[in-house]
Design an enzyme around this catalytic site. Structure first.
Site, PDB file in Angstrom:
ATOM      1  N   HIS A  61       9.143 -26.370  -2.033  1.00  0.00           N
ATOM      2  CA  HIS A  61       8.554 -27.469  -2.803  1.00  0.00           C
ATOM      3  C   HIS A  61       7.377 -26.986  -3.642  1.00  0.00           C
ATOM      4  CE1 HIS A  61      10.968 -30.578  -0.698  1.00  0.00           C
ATOM      5  NE2 HIS A  61      11.076 -29.578   0.149  1.00  0.00           N
TER       6      HIS A  61
ATOM      7  N   GLU B 168       0.824  -1.213   0.000  1.00  0.00           N
ATOM      8  CA  GLU B 168       0.000   0.000   0.000  1.00  0.00           C
ATOM      9  C   GLU B 168       0.857   1.262   0.000  1.00  0.00           C
ATOM     10  OE1 GLU B 168      -3.048   0.158   3.036  1.00  0.00           O
ATOM     11  OE2 GLU B 168      -4.450  -0.893   1.742  1.00  0.00           O
TER      12      GLU B 168
ATOM     13  N   LYS C 243     -13.875  -0.033  -4.038  1.00  0.00           N
ATOM     14  CA  LYS C 243     -14.954   0.367  -3.122  1.00  0.00           C
ATOM     15  C   LYS C 243     -16.055   1.093  -3.885  1.00  0.00           C
ATOM     16  CE  LYS C 243     -12.146   1.122   0.998  1.00  0.00           C
ATOM     17  NZ  LYS C 243     -11.610   2.148   1.885  1.00  0.00           N
TER      18      LYS C 243
HETATM   19  O1  PA5 Z   1      -3.139   1.167   5.904  1.00  0.00           O
HETATM   20  C1  PA5 Z   1      -4.266   1.610   5.756  1.00  0.00           C
HETATM   21  O2  PA5 Z   1      -4.525   2.802   5.928  1.00  0.00           O
HETATM   22  C2  PA5 Z   1      -5.404   0.693   5.382  1.00  0.00           C
HETATM   23  O3  PA5 Z   1      -4.977  -0.597   5.153  1.00  0.00           O
HETATM   24  C3  PA5 Z   1      -6.447   0.692   6.480  1.00  0.00           C
HETATM   25  O4  PA5 Z   1      -5.861   0.256   7.665  1.00  0.00           O
HETATM   26  C4  PA5 Z   1      -7.635  -0.212   6.117  1.00  0.00           C
HETATM   27  O5  PA5 Z   1      -8.160   0.168   4.892  1.00  0.00           O
HETATM   28  C5  PA5 Z   1      -8.712  -0.115   7.190  1.00  0.00           C
HETATM   29  O6  PA5 Z   1      -9.161   1.207   7.321  1.00  0.00           O
HETATM   30  P1  PA5 Z   1      -9.932   1.679   8.606  1.00  0.00           P
HETATM   31  O7  PA5 Z   1      -9.052   1.512   9.791  1.00  0.00           O
HETATM   32  O8  PA5 Z   1     -10.276   3.098   8.347  1.00  0.00           O
HETATM   33  O9  PA5 Z   1     -11.163   0.810   8.719  1.00  0.00           O
END
Ligand code: PA5
Length: 456
Positions: free
Chosen positions: A309, A288, A423
């Site tokens: 393996h 990310e 989303k």
């Molecule tokens: O690293 C990030 O920001 C994301 O992976 C969030 O943690 C994830 O989308 C969950 O979001 P939230 O904590 O707002 O529910």
């Protein structure tokens, strides 16, 4: 304090080419550290091991104690950065078999994770598991609006409220979210749930050392003081802006150099199955943070010797666009001796007196040698032993390396704009208010892009 050492011997990288990045690294170091206390930036994690809310930390311990007394299971509801860090630490330091089937009479709280998928069978299995167990809920969401955990919370809150009276149910719900905003915060205030804060300047995937990770980790019986001490040790160790003396920055630079040589896939390798979720956490952190603007190393993982393996063939002989980072845990808390067998029908007597851990070690050495000779550079992170301080150290090491690496790559390592696309499509299909047809009418006509359309 469990220490960590970066071994660059198997990367093929030269000190000289690394040092060409020294100036840039120094600038990035300054930029990150200057912003650490700025609440409008996402760099608060840099100082977390020293600069955390001590009062809240005590409240976390108290809540964890209560959960240990009144619950067999803690249900952690969260997705992405809101659960992976906790799961990484808990599973790395726990007996996997005790965790597989939480016993009703177990002295330990078992942590079960929901809200990280939308699979009804998985959710139903958890519902069944809870039927004759006492449980509490820790719902974690920074935005407070993420669909997966929101659905899970609605389902499991009702189950909790049906199991206990309303007053007792309220005392079994712990909310970790933004200090002031979001639907979850509003709900928590309305219902009077105990809340913990995800600081504004700490993004989801950098939040494991806040209440996000600390409450479930403490409830699982892991020493969060030791975890923070390990992180603090790392904070001090990697506070030198000079690349020459900073292993964390060397790793960040090294992987960028290899990326420029077309090594665009990195595998985090472990020889301990308990590190499975640590690899998952690492994948999310780097994926990310760096995968944007059509750039970035694709982070993936493999567990050896198991995957030797399966993926082993590709790593040794497939496309040469891979690099590996090996987590080398040097000491095991216990080991098993291989005994002599008089018949020796399996031909294993040559290992008599050796331990399984020793064989694992030799498998690692042999594999590194093989992969390096096959054109796969290896970073090796040597960790004395796997404990809470080591986990704190590793978390800090990778968070800092990831931020610096992303900056060298030229991307913003603290946002994740690409996650919104699925989303939006899902919401349109679900006809969420503000999406779907209603929105479609107002949508501006998009220019044609050069990207290939799937349906063509
Ligand atoms: O690293 C990030 O920001 C994301 O992976 C969030 O943690 C994830 O989308 C969950 O979001 P939230 O904590 O707002 O529910």
């Amino acid at each position: 304090m469990t220490n960590l050492k970066l071994n660059l011997k198997y990367t093929g990288l030269e000190e000289k080419e690394m040092m060409e990045y020294a100036k840039q690294v120094e600038q990035i170091h300054k930029e990150l550290h200057d912003k650490a206390t700025d609440l409008t930036d996402f760099v608060g994690w840099i100082e977390l091991p020293t600069n955390y809310d001590k009062k809240e930390f005590e409240r976390i311990k108290k809540a964890a104690n209560k959960i240990q007394k009144d619950s067999d299971i803690l249900l952690v509801i969260g997705i992405g950065g809101s659960y992976l860090g906790a799961r990484a630490v808990i599973e790395s330091l726990s007996n996997p078999f005790q965790m597989m089937e939480p016993k009703k009479d177990s002295k330990k709280v078992q942590v079960i994770y929901v809200g990280n998928n939308l699979n009804p069978v998985y959710i139903q299995d958890v519902i069944n598991l809870l039927a004759d167990r006492d449980f509490s809920i820790n719902v974690i969401s920074k935005s407070g609006t993420t669909t997966e955990p929101a659905i899970a919370f609605r389902i499991f809150r009702e189950i909790l409220e049906n199991k206990y009276d309303l007053k007792e149910a309220k005392k079994r719900i712990y909310v970790t979210t933004d200090q002031i905003k979001g639907a979850l915060k509003t709900l928590a205030i309305e219902e009077g749930y105990e809340t913990f804060v995800i600081p504004d300047h700490v993004g989801g995937r950098y939040s494991v050392l806040t209440a996000v990770g600390l409450l479930p980790i403490a409830a699982a019986g892991i020493d969060i003081d030791a975890l923070m001490q390990g992180a603090k040790f790392a904070q001090d160790k990697y506070s030198d802006s000079n690349l020459k003396y900073n292993d964390c920055y060397k790793y960040a630079v090294g992987r960028n150099l290899l990326y420029r040589e077309n090594k665009n896939i990195e595998l985090l390798i472990s020889y301990d199955p308990r590190l499975h979720y640590f690899i998952e956490w690492w994948k999310q952190l780097f994926g990310e943070s760096e995968g944007k603007d059509q750039k970035g190393i694709f982070p993936t993982g493999a567990e050896f010797t198991t995957d030797l393996h399966s993926l082993g063939q590709y790593i040794q002989d497939g496309r040469r666009n891979l690099m590996e980072t090996v987590l080398h845990i040097k000491k095991y808390p216990s080991d098993i001796k291989i005994k002599r067998d008089d018949d020796n029908l399996d031909g294993l007597n040559y290992l008599e007196g050796k331990t399984v851990g020793y064989v694992n070690e030799k498998a690692m050495e042999g594999t590194i040698k093989a992969h390096v000779s096959g054109g796969v550079p290896n970073f090796v992170l040597e960790i004395e032993k796997l404990d809470a301080t080591a986990m704190g150290h590793l978390i800090y090491f990778f968070e800092l390396a990831c931020a610096v690496s992303g900056k060298i790559l030229g991307v913003n390592p603290f946002n994740q704009p690409g996650v919104e696309t699925y989303k939006t499509n899902m919401f349109e299909l679900l006809e969420k208010p503000g999406y779907g047809k209603e929105k479609e009418e107002k949508k501006p006509i998009k220019k044609k892009t050069t990207k290939r359309k799937i349906e063509e």
